[in-house]
Design an enzyme around this catalytic site. Structure first.
Site, PDB file in Angstrom:
ATOM      1  N   LYS A 276       0.833  -1.198   0.000  1.00 31.55           N
ATOM      2  CA  LYS A 276       0.000   0.000   0.000  1.00 31.55           C
ATOM      3  C   LYS A 276       0.876   1.260   0.000  1.00 31.55           C
ATOM      4  O   LYS A 276       2.097   1.173   0.206  1.00 31.55           O
ATOM      5  CB  LYS A 276      -0.938  -0.046   1.219  1.00 31.55           C
ATOM      6  CG  LYS A 276      -1.935  -1.226   1.159  1.00 31.55           C
ATOM      7  CD  LYS A 276      -2.818  -1.283   2.397  1.00 31.55           C
ATOM      8  CE  LYS A 276      -3.844  -2.403   2.299  1.00 31.55           C
ATOM      9  NZ  LYS A 276      -4.702  -2.478   3.505  1.00 31.55           N
TER      10      LYS A 276
ATOM     11  N   TYR B 208     -11.958  -2.782  -3.606  1.00 35.45           N
ATOM     12  CA  TYR B 208     -12.549  -2.899  -2.270  1.00 35.45           C
ATOM     13  C   TYR B 208     -14.084  -2.856  -2.304  1.00 35.45           C
ATOM     14  O   TYR B 208     -14.706  -2.477  -1.305  1.00 35.45           O
ATOM     15  CB  TYR B 208     -12.006  -1.799  -1.364  1.00 35.45           C
ATOM     16  CG  TYR B 208     -10.631  -2.103  -0.777  1.00 35.45           C
ATOM     17  CD1 TYR B 208     -10.392  -3.277  -0.067  1.00 35.45           C
ATOM     18  CD2 TYR B 208      -9.578  -1.198  -0.914  1.00 35.45           C
ATOM     19  CE1 TYR B 208      -9.144  -3.559   0.473  1.00 35.45           C
ATOM     20  CE2 TYR B 208      -8.317  -1.467  -0.369  1.00 35.45           C
ATOM     21  CZ  TYR B 208      -8.114  -2.654   0.328  1.00 35.45           C
ATOM     22  OH  TYR B 208      -6.880  -2.924   0.876  1.00 35.45           O
TER      23      TYR B 208
ATOM     24  N   PHE C  62     -15.513   3.231   7.156  1.00 37.45           N
ATOM     25  CA  PHE C  62     -14.140   3.618   6.844  1.00 37.45           C
ATOM     26  C   PHE C  62     -13.835   3.592   5.353  1.00 37.45           C
ATOM     27  O   PHE C  62     -12.694   3.848   4.951  1.00 37.45           O
ATOM     28  CB  PHE C  62     -13.151   2.712   7.595  1.00 37.45           C
ATOM     29  CG  PHE C  62     -13.282   1.227   7.306  1.00 37.45           C
ATOM     30  CD1 PHE C  62     -12.732   0.673   6.163  1.00 37.45           C
ATOM     31  CD2 PHE C  62     -13.962   0.394   8.187  1.00 37.45           C
ATOM     32  CE1 PHE C  62     -12.851  -0.690   5.893  1.00 37.45           C
ATOM     33  CE2 PHE C  62     -14.083  -0.970   7.922  1.00 37.45           C
ATOM     34  CZ  PHE C  62     -13.530  -1.511   6.773  1.00 37.45           C
TER      35      PHE C  62
ATOM     36  N   ARG D 184      -1.511 -14.628   3.741  1.00 31.03           N
ATOM     37  CA  ARG D 184      -2.240 -13.879   4.771  1.00 31.03           C
ATOM     38  C   ARG D 184      -1.558 -14.024   6.134  1.00 31.03           C
ATOM     39  O   ARG D 184      -1.480 -13.074   6.902  1.00 31.03           O
ATOM     40  CB  ARG D 184      -3.688 -14.370   4.877  1.00 31.03           C
ATOM     41  CG  ARG D 184      -4.528 -14.130   3.647  1.00 31.03           C
ATOM     42  CD  ARG D 184      -5.256 -12.832   3.658  1.00 31.03           C
ATOM     43  NE  ARG D 184      -6.237 -12.698   4.711  1.00 31.03           N
ATOM     44  CZ  ARG D 184      -7.045 -11.642   4.826  1.00 31.03           C
ATOM     45  NH1 ARG D 184      -6.970 -10.637   3.954  1.00 31.03           N
ATOM     46  NH2 ARG D 184      -7.908 -11.559   5.802  1.00 31.03           N
TER      47      ARG D 184
ATOM     48  N   THR E 257      -5.451  -8.195  10.217  1.00 32.74           N
ATOM     49  CA  THR E 257      -5.823  -6.897   9.629  1.00 32.74           C
ATOM     50  C   THR E 257      -5.399  -5.735  10.528  1.00 32.74           C
ATOM     51  O   THR E 257      -4.843  -4.743  10.049  1.00 32.74           O
ATOM     52  CB  THR E 257      -7.349  -6.859   9.397  1.00 32.74           C
ATOM     53  OG1 THR E 257      -7.715  -7.952   8.556  1.00 32.74           O
ATOM     54  CG2 THR E 257      -7.780  -5.548   8.774  1.00 32.74           C
TER      55      THR E 257
ATOM     56  N   ARG F  80       2.790  -6.982   9.152  1.00 30.63           N
ATOM     57  CA  ARG F  80       2.078  -5.924   9.886  1.00 30.63           C
ATOM     58  C   ARG F  80       2.524  -5.876  11.345  1.00 30.63           C
ATOM     59  O   ARG F  80       2.641  -4.793  11.938  1.00 30.63           O
ATOM     60  CB  ARG F  80       0.569  -6.142   9.790  1.00 30.63           C
ATOM     61  CG  ARG F  80       0.002  -5.822   8.397  1.00 30.63           C
ATOM     62  CD  ARG F  80      -1.357  -6.444   8.222  1.00 30.63           C
ATOM     63  NE  ARG F  80      -2.040  -6.037   6.996  1.00 30.63           N
ATOM     64  CZ  ARG F  80      -3.137  -6.643   6.534  1.00 30.63           C
ATOM     65  NH1 ARG F  80      -3.652  -7.671   7.187  1.00 30.63           N
ATOM     66  NH2 ARG F  80      -3.699  -6.222   5.416  1.00 30.63           N
TER      67      ARG F  80
ATOM     68  N   GLU G 148      -9.024 -10.503  -8.085  1.00 30.09           N
ATOM     69  CA  GLU G 148      -8.109  -9.369  -7.924  1.00 30.09           C
ATOM     70  C   GLU G 148      -6.986  -9.403  -8.964  1.00 30.09           C
ATOM     71  O   GLU G 148      -6.588  -8.368  -9.492  1.00 30.09           O
ATOM     72  CB  GLU G 148      -7.542  -9.371  -6.494  1.00 30.09           C
ATOM     73  CG  GLU G 148      -8.600  -9.025  -5.460  1.00 30.09           C
ATOM     74  CD  GLU G 148      -8.197  -9.258  -4.005  1.00 30.09           C
ATOM     75  OE1 GLU G 148      -9.045  -9.038  -3.131  1.00 30.09           O
ATOM     76  OE2 GLU G 148      -7.037  -9.652  -3.751  1.00 30.09           O
TER      77      GLU G 148
HETATM   78  P1  DAT Z   1      -7.614  -7.283   5.123  1.00 29.44           P
HETATM   79  O1  DAT Z   1      -6.815  -6.166   4.491  1.00 29.44           O
HETATM   80  O2  DAT Z   1      -6.866  -7.912   6.267  1.00 29.44           O
HETATM   81  O3  DAT Z   1      -8.121  -8.275   4.126  1.00 29.44           O
HETATM   82  P2  DAT Z   1     -10.313  -6.216   5.148  1.00 29.44           P
HETATM   83  O4  DAT Z   1     -10.450  -6.800   3.777  1.00 29.44           O
HETATM   84  O5  DAT Z   1     -11.366  -6.531   6.145  1.00 29.44           O
HETATM   85  O6  DAT Z   1      -8.903  -6.618   5.807  1.00 29.44           O
HETATM   86  O7  DAT Z   1     -10.223  -4.633   5.047  1.00 29.44           O
HETATM   87  C1  DAT Z   1      -9.470  -4.042   4.015  1.00 29.44           C
HETATM   88  C2  DAT Z   1      -8.705  -2.870   4.576  1.00 29.44           C
HETATM   89  O8  DAT Z   1      -9.609  -1.901   5.080  1.00 29.44           O
HETATM   90  C3  DAT Z   1      -7.787  -3.217   5.730  1.00 29.44           C
HETATM   91  O9  DAT Z   1      -6.548  -3.714   5.330  1.00 29.44           O
HETATM   92  C4  DAT Z   1      -7.665  -1.890   6.402  1.00 29.44           C
HETATM   93  C5  DAT Z   1      -9.042  -1.264   6.214  1.00 29.44           C
HETATM   94  N1  DAT Z   1      -9.889  -1.539   7.387  1.00 29.44           N
HETATM   95  C6  DAT Z   1     -10.441  -2.717   7.727  1.00 29.44           C
HETATM   96  N2  DAT Z   1     -11.141  -2.619   8.869  1.00 29.44           N
HETATM   97  C7  DAT Z   1     -11.003  -1.338   9.256  1.00 29.44           C
HETATM   98  C8  DAT Z   1     -11.476  -0.581  10.373  1.00 29.44           C
HETATM   99  N3  DAT Z   1     -12.234  -1.145  11.323  1.00 29.44           N
HETATM  100  N4  DAT Z   1     -11.119   0.719  10.447  1.00 29.44           N
HETATM  101  C9  DAT Z   1     -10.358   1.295   9.498  1.00 29.44           C
HETATM  102  N5  DAT Z   1      -9.877   0.657   8.417  1.00 29.44           N
HETATM  103  C10 DAT Z   1     -10.192  -0.645   8.308  1.00 29.44           C
HETATM  104 MG    MG Z   2      -9.470  -8.117   2.579  1.00 34.64          MG
END
Ligand code: DAT
Ligand code: MG
Length: 150
Positions: A11, A51, A59, A87, A93, A104, A128
């Site tokens: 990112k 996304y 968010f 992962r 996350t 992370r 993706e």
């Molecule tokens: P991941 O990236 O682990 O697959 P995700 O697909 O649920 O997680 O979410 C995508 C991204 O969105 C994540 O890397 C960071 C952001 N994100 C997720 N949950 C969040 C939250 N509660 N507050 C802020 N950003 C968030």
């Molecule tokens: Mg994800």
């Protein structure tokens, strides 16, 4: 499970913090195969498509702003069980829940700046890869495979 492909992305914060080499290094050293890589700034529409599943989240707009704030490194990695293992290498996350030793866990503090992305399932990985690499990926046979796989 089986030989898979996954979409891994560094990112904008990972790029700005000079963690590109560190993140690639971990996948490379593990024994996974690099199948495609590029530095890109694809714009908001593309990031919203990536996304799309999170469009209803509070968010979401902040996430898109963050992802659009600079270039990202888009990659495809291949290997045995690479979706789930990738992962694990990224960590949870929320960096506060990511184990030390994960990307992370070692390099990030806040969920909104968690420096990397990895596909969460084989089906989403293929979706993706199709979104980010419309030009396709590079097919090749690493000579090291005999030393990684029995
Ligand atoms: P991941 O990236 O682990 O697959 P995700 O697909 O649920 O997680 O979410 C995508 C991204 O969105 C994540 O890397 C960071 C952001 N994100 C997720 N949950 C969040 C939250 N509660 N507050 C802020 N950003 C968030
Ligand atoms: Mg994800």
């Amino acid at each position: 499970s089986t030989m898979e492909r996954t979409y891994i992305m560094i990112k904008p914060d990972g790029v700005q913090r000079n963690l590109v080499g560190e993140i690639i290094k971990r996948f490379e050293q593990k024994g996974y195969q690099l199948l495609a890589m590029k530095l890109v700034r694809p714009g908001k529409e593309h990031l919203q498509a990536h996304y799309a599943d999170l469009a209803g989240k509070g968010f979401f707009n902040g996430l898109i702003e963050y992802m659009n704030s600079g270039p990202v490194v888009a990659m495809v990695w291949g290997g045995f069980n690479v979706v789930a293992e990738g992962r694990k290498m990224l960590g949870a996350t929320k960096p506060s829940e990511s184990a030390p030793g994960t990307i992370r866990g070692d390099f990030a503090v806040e969920v909104g700046r968690n420096i990397c992305h990895g596909s969460d399932a084989v089906a989403s990985a293929e979706k993706e890869i199709a979104l980010w690499f419309k030009e396709g990926v590079c097919e090749w046979n690493p000579s090291r495979n005999a030393w990684v796989y029995e």
